[in-house]
Design a protein around this motif. Structure first.
Motif, PDB file in Angstrom:
ATOM      1  N   GLY A 446     -54.809  47.578   3.401  1.00 44.13           N
ATOM      2  CA  GLY A 446     -55.396  47.641   1.828  1.00 44.13           C
ATOM      3  C   GLY A 446     -55.242  48.678   1.108  1.00 44.13           C
ATOM      4  N   GLU A 447     -55.361  47.856  -0.399  1.00 48.68           N
ATOM      5  CA  GLU A 447     -55.820  48.875  -1.392  1.00 48.68           C
ATOM      6  C   GLU A 447     -56.821  48.335  -2.450  1.00 48.68           C
ATOM      7  OE1 GLU A 447     -55.151  51.673  -2.689  1.00 48.68           O
ATOM      8  OE2 GLU A 447     -53.105  51.875  -3.220  1.00 48.68           O
ATOM      9  N   ALA A 448     -57.160  49.478  -2.775  1.00 46.95           N
ATOM     10  CA  ALA A 448     -57.818  49.363  -4.081  1.00 46.95           C
ATOM     11  C   ALA A 448     -56.924  49.135  -5.982  1.00 46.95           C
ATOM     12  CB  ALA A 448     -59.055  50.512  -3.975  1.00 46.95           C
ATOM     13  N   GLN A 449     -57.198  48.211  -6.223  1.00 56.68           N
ATOM     14  CA  GLN A 449     -56.045  47.770  -7.293  1.00 56.68           C
ATOM     15  C   GLN A 449     -57.879  47.526  -8.605  1.00 56.68           C
ATOM     16  OE1 GLN A 449     -53.490  44.748  -5.350  1.00 56.68           O
ATOM     17  NE2 GLN A 449     -52.143  46.071  -5.033  1.00 56.68           N
ATOM     18  N   GLY A 450     -56.520  48.619  -9.407  1.00 59.02           N
ATOM     19  CA  GLY A 450     -58.019  47.803 -10.817  1.00 59.02           C
ATOM     20  C   GLY A 450     -59.288  48.622 -10.458  1.00 59.02           C
ATOM     21  N   LEU A 451     -59.405  49.527  -9.793  1.00 57.63           N
ATOM     22  CA  LEU A 451     -61.123  50.004  -9.534  1.00 57.63           C
ATOM     23  C   LEU A 451     -61.142  50.763 -10.436  1.00 57.63           C
ATOM     24  CD1 LEU A 451     -63.319  49.323  -7.629  1.00 57.63           C
ATOM     25  CD2 LEU A 451     -62.588  51.670  -6.556  1.00 57.63           C
ATOM     26  N   ARG A 452     -59.450  51.771 -10.699  1.00 51.62           N
ATOM     27  CA  ARG A 452     -60.241  52.838 -12.276  1.00 51.62           C
ATOM     28  C   ARG A 452     -60.733  52.401 -13.490  1.00 51.62           C
ATOM     29  NH1 ARG A 452     -56.056  54.919  -8.873  1.00 51.62           N
ATOM     30  NH2 ARG A 452     -54.313  54.880 -10.756  1.00 51.62           N
ATOM     31  N   ALA A 453     -60.030  51.105 -13.110  1.00 50.97           N
ATOM     32  CA  ALA A 453     -59.979  50.033 -14.752  1.00 50.97           C
ATOM     33  C   ALA A 453     -60.878  49.786 -14.692  1.00 50.97           C
ATOM     34  CB  ALA A 453     -58.630  49.282 -14.947  1.00 50.97           C
ATOM     35  N   ALA A 454     -61.474  49.172 -13.906  1.00 50.57           N
ATOM     36  CA  ALA A 454     -62.710  48.991 -14.256  1.00 50.57           C
ATOM     37  C   ALA A 454     -64.209  49.763 -14.694  1.00 50.57           C
ATOM     38  CB  ALA A 454     -63.422  48.034 -12.567  1.00 50.57           C
ATOM     39  N   PHE A 455     -63.952  50.546 -13.466  1.00 52.88           N
ATOM     40  CA  PHE A 455     -65.144  52.026 -13.464  1.00 52.88           C
ATOM     41  C   PHE A 455     -65.193  52.248 -15.025  1.00 52.88           C
ATOM     42  CE2 PHE A 455     -66.821  55.972 -13.258  1.00 52.88           C
ATOM     43  CZ  PHE A 455     -68.166  55.131 -13.172  1.00 52.88           C
ATOM     44  N   ALA A 456     -64.191  52.002 -15.749  1.00 49.19           N
ATOM     45  CA  ALA A 456     -63.455  52.981 -17.419  1.00 49.19           C
ATOM     46  C   ALA A 456     -63.967  52.235 -18.234  1.00 49.19           C
ATOM     47  CB  ALA A 456     -61.955  53.365 -16.991  1.00 49.19           C
ATOM     48  N   LEU A 457     -63.494  50.452 -17.992  1.00 46.37           N
ATOM     49  CA  LEU A 457     -64.124  49.859 -18.422  1.00 46.37           C
ATOM     50  C   LEU A 457     -66.000  49.992 -18.924  1.00 46.37           C
ATOM     51  CD1 LEU A 457     -64.393  47.117 -20.220  1.00 46.37           C
ATOM     52  CD2 LEU A 457     -64.597  45.596 -17.963  1.00 46.37           C
ATOM     53  N   LEU A 458     -66.542  50.025 -17.643  1.00 44.89           N
ATOM     54  CA  LEU A 458     -68.142  49.807 -17.452  1.00 44.89           C
ATOM     55  C   LEU A 458     -68.824  50.640 -18.229  1.00 44.89           C
ATOM     56  CD1 LEU A 458     -68.241  48.598 -13.779  1.00 44.89           C
ATOM     57  CD2 LEU A 458     -68.446  47.569 -15.972  1.00 44.89           C
ATOM     58  N   LYS A 459     -68.228  52.364 -18.110  1.00 50.56           N
ATOM     59  CA  LYS A 459     -68.694  53.197 -18.442  1.00 50.56           C
ATOM     60  C   LYS A 459     -68.123  53.196 -19.844  1.00 50.56           C
ATOM     61  CE  LYS A 459     -66.133  56.377 -16.969  1.00 50.56           C
ATOM     62  NZ  LYS A 459     -65.507  57.876 -16.655  1.00 50.56           N
ATOM     63  N   ALA A 460     -67.597  52.762 -20.429  1.00 49.53           N
ATOM     64  CA  ALA A 460     -67.463  52.488 -21.788  1.00 49.53           C
ATOM     65  C   ALA A 460     -68.613  51.672 -22.334  1.00 49.53           C
ATOM     66  CB  ALA A 460     -65.638  52.198 -22.047  1.00 49.53           C
ATOM     67  N   ARG A 461     -68.570  50.800 -21.827  1.00 49.34           N
ATOM     68  CA  ARG A 461     -69.070  49.251 -22.171  1.00 49.34           C
ATOM     69  C   ARG A 461     -71.034  49.731 -22.078  1.00 49.34           C
ATOM     70  NH1 ARG A 461     -68.569  43.322 -22.753  1.00 49.34           N
ATOM     71  NH2 ARG A 461     -67.079  43.473 -23.941  1.00 49.34           N
ATOM     72  N   PHE A 462     -71.776  50.719 -20.886  1.00 47.93           N
ATOM     73  CA  PHE A 462     -72.581  50.811 -20.944  1.00 47.93           C
ATOM     74  C   PHE A 462     -72.697  52.096 -21.154  1.00 47.93           C
ATOM     75  CE2 PHE A 462     -71.334  46.675 -18.201  1.00 47.93           C
ATOM     76  CZ  PHE A 462     -72.539  45.913 -19.134  1.00 47.93           C
ATOM     77  N   ALA A 463     -72.493  53.127 -20.711  1.00 47.44           N
ATOM     78  CA  ALA A 463     -72.695  54.576 -20.878  1.00 47.44           C
ATOM     79  C   ALA A 463     -72.474  55.466 -22.042  1.00 47.44           C
ATOM     80  CB  ALA A 463     -71.829  55.668 -19.480  1.00 47.44           C
ATOM     81  N   ALA A 464     -71.972  54.429 -22.907  1.00 44.09           N
ATOM     82  CA  ALA A 464     -71.836  54.863 -24.360  1.00 44.09           C
ATOM     83  C   ALA A 464     -73.166  55.150 -25.141  1.00 44.09           C
ATOM     84  CB  ALA A 464     -71.213  54.239 -25.426  1.00 44.09           C
TER      85      ALA A 464
END
Length: 464
Positions: A446-464
């Protein structure tokens, strides 16, 4: 929180072996700075600073002087992925004076992913070397949260269905949600029909374990709503359109989308993003029994769209459509779904690149940029709506599959698109969730793929 066994507290630094990160270009200068005996040791060992190579260098008395780690670049999150299981057991500290300077958070994440071993059913192959943490805990807290989420995803996918069926997946979602003060509810079995989730019920009704929709709510209701949906098919036989043995072998991983959704939700809650989070997982087994849903049946959906079952092995999209419809009813600011949905995406992009489908150009650009900046890439495929014609039905509004083998990942995405309002920003990620072979920091399984990308997207969208 307690430290994973691959890390040592800052007070262990005094007796730890210095770890120097170096690339091929910087190796000559580094060798010139070392004592002549150490430089000769490196040369006689054939150390060339190739990525993911390591070397323990002794002093004149044979005690460890320093360790070298060859890396491709300082932005590689898996730069130190090979080190924990290649270096001798012991404590190592990053050397900030020599070689390349790694960001402490990047080093922590790569080291932790490289030390990962799935040990539920057997002892670890060896004790990993330990990386001494720096004094600045704040710079490493996000990396710890990412590591915790990534290893959760791996553990969930690696666990076989007997121990990770719908009941157990619900228990994990419940544990994660309650740990951060969230609310959890679950609609199970025939209650799915009563509460208008007929498609989820149809796919999972043949299993001895009840199908269900799991919902976790967290955060301030005044904050923008973020809905994350995961496909939780805990095992996929293919249903009455049964898979061949080789296609069924790894179907414990067909809940990989749910694992990603839970891991991302945990990351959002751990980092306290200012959102009203809604996590939805449709958890089922696509099993075979007397009441299994059949090819040719017409299913109702929560959206009121009738679905003709062309192939019972195209079950993930049937589970997702009810969950997506339910998520859209709350008009979230952003809707994301994750699913191990099609083999066609793997044929197109291979095992390492999740396929991104998106109905919003701004969102797509932000997602791809987040993947590039976090070294966690995705690749966009077109949400080409004319291909919906491949899913035409003579008796229902839509078929779940069709006779053509063309554009399989795209037709699955445009099927889901029918259940998402056009004005709602939505991204669908078709993810493999698996490593077929061993690579540094990426063990088989099993592998987490795109998880860091998703979190970076959410930070940029909601934590700015």
């Amino acid at each position: 929180m307690s430290l994973p066994t691959c890390f040592a507290p800052p007070d262990a630094a005094a007796h730890a072996t210095p770890l120097v990160a170096v690339d091929r270009e910087g190796l000559p200068a580094l060798l010139a700075s070392l004592p002549s005996s150490a430089a000769r040791w490196c040369q006689s060992s054939g150390f060339a600073a190739d990525p993911h190579s390591v070397l323990l260098v002794p002093d004149a008395d044979g005690r460890p002087l320093l360790a070298l780690a060859g890396i491709a670049g300082v932005r590689d999150p898996l730069a130190l992925g090979a080190a924990p299981l290649l270096l001798p057991a012991g404590d190592y500290r990053l050397d900030g004076e020599r070689g390349l300077r790694l960001d402490p958070g990047t080093a922590l994440l790569g080291w932790g992913l490289g030390a990962y071993q799935f040990t539920r059913y057997r002892q670890p192959t060896r004790t990993p070397a330990r990386l001494v943490l720096g004094e600045d805990a704040s710079s490493q807290s996000e990396a710890f949260a990412q590591l915790k989420a990534s290893t959760l995803v791996r553990d969930l996918i690696n666990t076989p269905t007997e121990d990770m069926g719908p009941d157990e997946l619900e228990a994990v979602a419940r544990r994660v949600g309650l740990a951060y003060g969230g609310e959890v509810r679950c609609v199970r079995g025939d209650q799915l029909l009563a509460e208008n989730f007929p498609a989820i019920h149809a796919v999972g009704r043949a299993s001895h374990r009840e199908p269900r929709l799991i919902e976790v709510l967290w955060g301030n209701p005044e904050h923008p709503r973020l809905s994350i949906v995961g496909k939780g098919v805990c095992f996929d036989t293919g249903g009455l359109d049964i898979k061949p043995a080789d296609g069924m072998r790894n179907m414990k991983k067909d809940m990989g989308g749910a694992a990603h959704a839970i891991g991302l939700a945990q990351l959002v809650m751990a980092r306290k993003l200012p959102v009203r989070l809604q996590l939805l997982v449709g958890a089922v087994e696509n099993a075979i029994s007397a009441n299994a849903y059949r090819p040719g049946e017409v299913l109702r959906t929560r959206a009121g769209i009738s679905i003709e079952v062309d192939n019972t092995d195209a079950e993930g999209r049937i589970v997702l459509c009810d969950a997506l419809t339910y998520a859209a009813e709350s008009k979230p600011a952003l809707l994301l779904d994750y699913a191990t949905l099609t083999g066609a995406a793997r044929i197109a992009l291979g095992p390492d690149l999740p396929a991104l489908f998106c109905n919003d150009e701004t969102l797509a650009a932000e997602y791809l940029r987040a993947g590039e900046e976090s070294a966690d890439p995705l690749w966009r495929l077109p949400l080409w709506r004319p291909y919906l014609s491949y899913l035409a039905s003579n008796v229902a509004d839509l078929a779940n599959s069709g006779g053509s083998r063309m554009a399989g990942a795209i037709t699955a995405a445009v099927y889901l698109d029918r259940f998402v309002p056009r004005e709602l920003p939505w991204a669908h990620i078709d993810v493999y969730s698996w490593n077929d072979s061993h690579r540094p920091g990426r063990p088989p399984g099993g592998e987490a793929q795109g998880l860091r990308a998703a979190f970076a997207l959410l930070k940029a969208r909601f934590a700015a």
